[in-house]
Design a protein around this motif. Structure first.
Motif, PDB file in Angstrom:
ATOM      1  N   ILE A   5     -38.215  96.799  40.623  1.00 39.21           N
ATOM      2  CA  ILE A   5     -38.167  98.240  40.380  1.00 39.21           C
ATOM      3  C   ILE A   5     -36.713  98.683  40.515  1.00 39.21           C
ATOM      4  O   ILE A   5     -36.083  98.424  41.530  1.00 39.21           O
ATOM      5  CB  ILE A   5     -39.033  99.005  41.396  1.00 39.21           C
ATOM      6  N   ASP A   7     -34.429 102.052  40.278  1.00 41.76           N
ATOM      7  CA  ASP A   7     -34.359 103.505  40.189  1.00 41.76           C
ATOM      8  C   ASP A   7     -33.318 103.972  41.190  1.00 41.76           C
ATOM      9  O   ASP A   7     -33.186 103.389  42.264  1.00 41.76           O
ATOM     10  CB  ASP A   7     -35.725 104.125  40.513  1.00 41.76           C
ATOM     11  N   ILE A  13     -38.755 104.346  44.221  1.00 41.69           N
ATOM     12  CA  ILE A  13     -38.981 102.913  44.400  1.00 41.69           C
ATOM     13  C   ILE A  13     -40.155 102.687  45.353  1.00 41.69           C
ATOM     14  O   ILE A  13     -41.044 101.873  45.079  1.00 41.69           O
ATOM     15  CB  ILE A  13     -37.705 102.211  44.916  1.00 41.69           C
ATOM     16  N   VAL A  16     -43.546 103.910  43.610  1.00 45.18           N
ATOM     17  CA  VAL A  16     -43.959 102.991  42.545  1.00 45.18           C
ATOM     18  C   VAL A  16     -44.431 101.671  43.156  1.00 45.18           C
ATOM     19  O   VAL A  16     -45.436 101.096  42.718  1.00 45.18           O
ATOM     20  CB  VAL A  16     -42.817 102.761  41.526  1.00 45.18           C
ATOM     21  N   CYS A  20     -48.101  99.901  42.727  1.00 43.59           N
ATOM     22  CA  CYS A  20     -48.241  98.511  42.278  1.00 43.59           C
ATOM     23  C   CYS A  20     -49.127  97.713  43.235  1.00 43.59           C
ATOM     24  O   CYS A  20     -50.023  96.983  42.805  1.00 43.59           O
ATOM     25  CB  CYS A  20     -46.874  97.839  42.159  1.00 43.59           C
ATOM     26  N   LEU A  30     -42.334  92.852  45.837  1.00 43.82           N
ATOM     27  CA  LEU A  30     -41.558  93.928  45.216  1.00 43.82           C
ATOM     28  C   LEU A  30     -40.081  93.777  45.558  1.00 43.82           C
ATOM     29  O   LEU A  30     -39.733  93.479  46.694  1.00 43.82           O
ATOM     30  CB  LEU A  30     -42.054  95.279  45.721  1.00 43.82           C
ATOM     31  N   GLY A  32     -36.731  96.126  45.087  1.00 44.59           N
ATOM     32  CA  GLY A  32     -36.222  97.420  44.687  1.00 44.59           C
ATOM     33  C   GLY A  32     -34.705  97.456  44.650  1.00 44.59           C
ATOM     34  O   GLY A  32     -34.040  96.930  45.551  1.00 44.59           O
ATOM     35  N   ILE A  54     -39.694  97.373  36.176  1.00 41.58           N
ATOM     36  CA  ILE A  54     -39.946  98.802  36.044  1.00 41.58           C
ATOM     37  C   ILE A  54     -38.596  99.485  36.221  1.00 41.58           C
ATOM     38  O   ILE A  54     -37.992  99.428  37.285  1.00 41.58           O
ATOM     39  CB  ILE A  54     -40.953  99.300  37.099  1.00 41.58           C
TER      40      ILE A  54
END
Length: 72
Positions: A5, A7, A13, A16, A20, A30, A32, A54
């Protein structure tokens, strides 16, 4: 499953990432990043293949995406 992710807002982050985990699996890994530069600098530190990116569409990520495409 590995999800990246990217952002510039930490809260996005986190939110989202929560979605997920809730929708896919609590075992999702994940990663980020708050900038395209940080993502690229740390891409090789991700354990295994990346299944999903993402990306914040308001960030300037086109060059980043081109780089990722040509290195994978």
């Amino acid at each position: 499953m590995n999800i990246v992710i990217c952002d510039d807002e930490r809260k996005v982050i986190e939110d989202v990432g929560s979605v997920c985990r809730e929708c896919l699996s609590p075992d999702v890994k994940l990663y980020g990043f708050r900038s395209a530069e940080s993502l690229l600098k740390n891409l090789d530190k991700i354990d295994g293949d990346i299944d999903l990116f993402i990306l914040d569409i308001e960030m300037h990520l086109i060059e980043c995406l081109k780089y990722i495409y040509h290195t994978m």
